[in-house]
Design a protein around this motif. Structure first.
Motif, PDB file in Angstrom:
ATOM      1  N   LEU A 256      27.121  76.304  52.074  1.00  9.01           N
ATOM      2  CA  LEU A 256      26.673  75.640  52.591  1.00  9.01           C
ATOM      3  C   LEU A 256      26.819  74.237  53.499  1.00  9.01           C
ATOM      4  O   LEU A 256      26.813  74.188  54.541  1.00  9.01           O
ATOM      5  CB  LEU A 256      25.926  75.480  51.105  1.00  9.01           C
ATOM      6  CG  LEU A 256      24.150  74.033  51.976  1.00  9.01           C
ATOM      7  CD1 LEU A 256      23.403  75.016  52.717  1.00  9.01           C
ATOM      8  CD2 LEU A 256      24.091  73.937  50.892  1.00  9.01           C
TER       9      LEU A 256
ATOM     10  N   LYS B 286      30.212  74.268  55.298  1.00  8.28           N
ATOM     11  CA  LYS B 286      30.516  74.311  56.247  1.00  8.28           C
ATOM     12  C   LYS B 286      29.457  74.901  56.806  1.00  8.28           C
ATOM     13  O   LYS B 286      29.954  75.052  58.338  1.00  8.28           O
ATOM     14  CB  LYS B 286      31.632  75.618  55.874  1.00  8.28           C
ATOM     15  CG  LYS B 286      33.013  74.987  55.098  1.00  8.28           C
ATOM     16  CD  LYS B 286      33.757  76.518  54.800  1.00  8.28           C
ATOM     17  CE  LYS B 286      34.779  75.848  53.706  1.00  8.28           C
ATOM     18  NZ  LYS B 286      35.690  76.544  53.632  1.00  8.28           N
ATOM     19  N   GLU B 287      28.332  75.700  57.061  1.00 10.14           N
ATOM     20  CA  GLU B 287      27.017  76.566  57.835  1.00 10.14           C
ATOM     21  C   GLU B 287      26.908  74.760  58.089  1.00 10.14           C
ATOM     22  O   GLU B 287      26.326  75.508  59.293  1.00 10.14           O
ATOM     23  CB  GLU B 287      26.209  77.107  56.614  1.00 10.14           C
ATOM     24  CG  GLU B 287      26.642  78.134  56.211  1.00 10.14           C
ATOM     25  CD  GLU B 287      25.897  78.995  54.826  1.00 10.14           C
ATOM     26  OE1 GLU B 287      24.244  78.235  55.269  1.00 10.14           O
ATOM     27  OE2 GLU B 287      25.844  79.909  54.823  1.00 10.14           O
ATOM     28  N   LYS B 288      26.509  74.075  58.233  1.00 11.96           N
ATOM     29  CA  LYS B 288      25.877  72.805  58.008  1.00 11.96           C
ATOM     30  C   LYS B 288      26.194  71.928  59.346  1.00 11.96           C
ATOM     31  O   LYS B 288      26.092  70.740  60.207  1.00 11.96           O
ATOM     32  CB  LYS B 288      25.739  71.766  57.107  1.00 11.96           C
ATOM     33  CG  LYS B 288      24.793  72.398  56.585  1.00 11.96           C
ATOM     34  CD  LYS B 288      24.383  70.821  55.830  1.00 11.96           C
ATOM     35  CE  LYS B 288      22.567  71.881  54.096  1.00 11.96           C
ATOM     36  NZ  LYS B 288      22.211  70.592  53.110  1.00 11.96           N
ATOM     37  N   ASN B 289      27.795  72.987  59.598  1.00  9.83           N
ATOM     38  CA  ASN B 289      28.976  72.126  61.125  1.00  9.83           C
ATOM     39  C   ASN B 289      28.966  70.812  60.433  1.00  9.83           C
ATOM     40  O   ASN B 289      29.564  70.421  61.754  1.00  9.83           O
ATOM     41  CB  ASN B 289      28.340  71.962  62.044  1.00  9.83           C
ATOM     42  CG  ASN B 289      27.874  74.129  62.370  1.00  9.83           C
ATOM     43  OD1 ASN B 289      29.176  74.757  61.948  1.00  9.83           O
ATOM     44  ND2 ASN B 289      26.712  74.718  63.270  1.00  9.83           N
TER      45      ASN B 289
END
Length: 303
Positions: free
Chosen positions: A64, A66-69
């Motif tokens: 999660l 990582k998905e949020k950059n």
């Protein structure tokens, strides 16, 4: 509001960091923020008992992030908090197994970019723009001048006390990182002295009002200690107002302070001492020709 069982565990963890580990206020604040963020994720996922956290849940949380950059440094910080939290829980007997052992943080070194150095024109545009003559405007001018003239970190700016400033000789005096090493003396230029003097004479009194004086130099509009976020916001606001079209932060001014002094021939060991670097640190990133302005700002002469 009644705190959940996991939130109470976070409270105990934070108290441990304060009383046993003797971490700084800023560090403890970061750990608390990150731990509560993780607990919120667990509760939203339906996990209300810390002993029910599994390696799969930890992996899901990392995915999660990582998905949020998020920046690599932020992810590393979150991972460090979770690992420390579960290490504490195991040692304290709250859980028997440590699911956070699977966490492997990405390399910070590989993700680091060269520091953003302001050019001559950008520095002038930022510091010489028109500021409001309101107490807030006078304060903001003083903060920007001090940031650039001393290379202080945001944490040092917001923690700065009136007792740390020697207006007579124009310097800031801070203790060195290790006890017994004496004081760290940071001189600042005439422009910063003028701005700080103007702020302390009237603007600070106006911001403080009739509230009890906490001794902090820079106050918010409620007369309380200025926050880290407050400094970031004002730097971004005035950078945009000055027409600087790339993203800069308070750290950009710290980097620029070092780069401009190095370029103008200042003694590197003296700069290192002023910035609070340990002997193992290096200023090499500030003398990278690609990062220094072609027409360097003559800091020593002008400011």
């Amino acid at each position: 509001m009644v705190r959940s069982e996991m939130e109470c565990l976070v409270d105990a963890f934070i108290e441990y960091l304060k009383s046993v580990k003797d971490y700084s206020e800023n560090t403890v604040g970061s750990y608390k923020h990150d731990a509560l963020l993780f607990v919120r994720f667990l509760e939203e996922r339906g996990v209300h008992n810390i002993a029910d956290v599994t390696e799969d849940i930890i992996s899901e949380y990392q995915a999660l992030l990582k998905e949020k950059n998020m920046a690599v440094t932020t992810i590393v910080r979150y991972n460090t908090t979770i690992k420390s939290f579960f290490t504490y829980l195991v040692e304290n007997g709250n859980v028997s197994d440590n699911p956070a052992e699977i966490i492997k943080s990405p390399s910070v070194a590989a993700s680091k970019k060269n520091p953003r150095i302001l050019s001559d024109a950008e520095t002038l545009d930022l510091l010489n723009q028109e500021f409001s003559d309101s107490p807030k405007g006078v304060r903001d001018k003083a903060i920007l001048e001090i940031l650039y003239s001393t290379g202080l970190k945001v944490s040092e700016i917001i923690a700065l006390k009136l007792s740390n400033i020697d207006m007579g000789i124009g310097c800031i005096i801070l203790p060195k990182l290790k006890s017994g090493e004496g004081d760290r003396v940071i001189p600042y230029g005439k422009m910063a002295r003028t701005a700080v003097t103007s702020y302390l004479l009237e603007a600070r009194k106006a911001l403080l009002g009739k509230r009890e004086d906490n001794g902090y130099v820079f106050l918010n509009c409620d007369g309380k200690q200025l926050s880290r976020q407050g400094v970031w916001k004002l730097v971004k606001f005035y950078a945009q107002k000055a027409g600087i079209d790339t993203d800069i932060s308070p750290h950009s001014l710290r980097h620029s302070f070092a780069a401009h002094l190095v370029k103008n021939g200042a003694d590197i060991s003296a700069i290192q001492d002023m910035m609070g670097f340990s002997p193992s640190n290096t200023l090499s990133k500030y003398v990278n020709k690609e990062n220094t302005p072609k027409d360097p700002y003559e800091w020593a002469r002008i400011r």
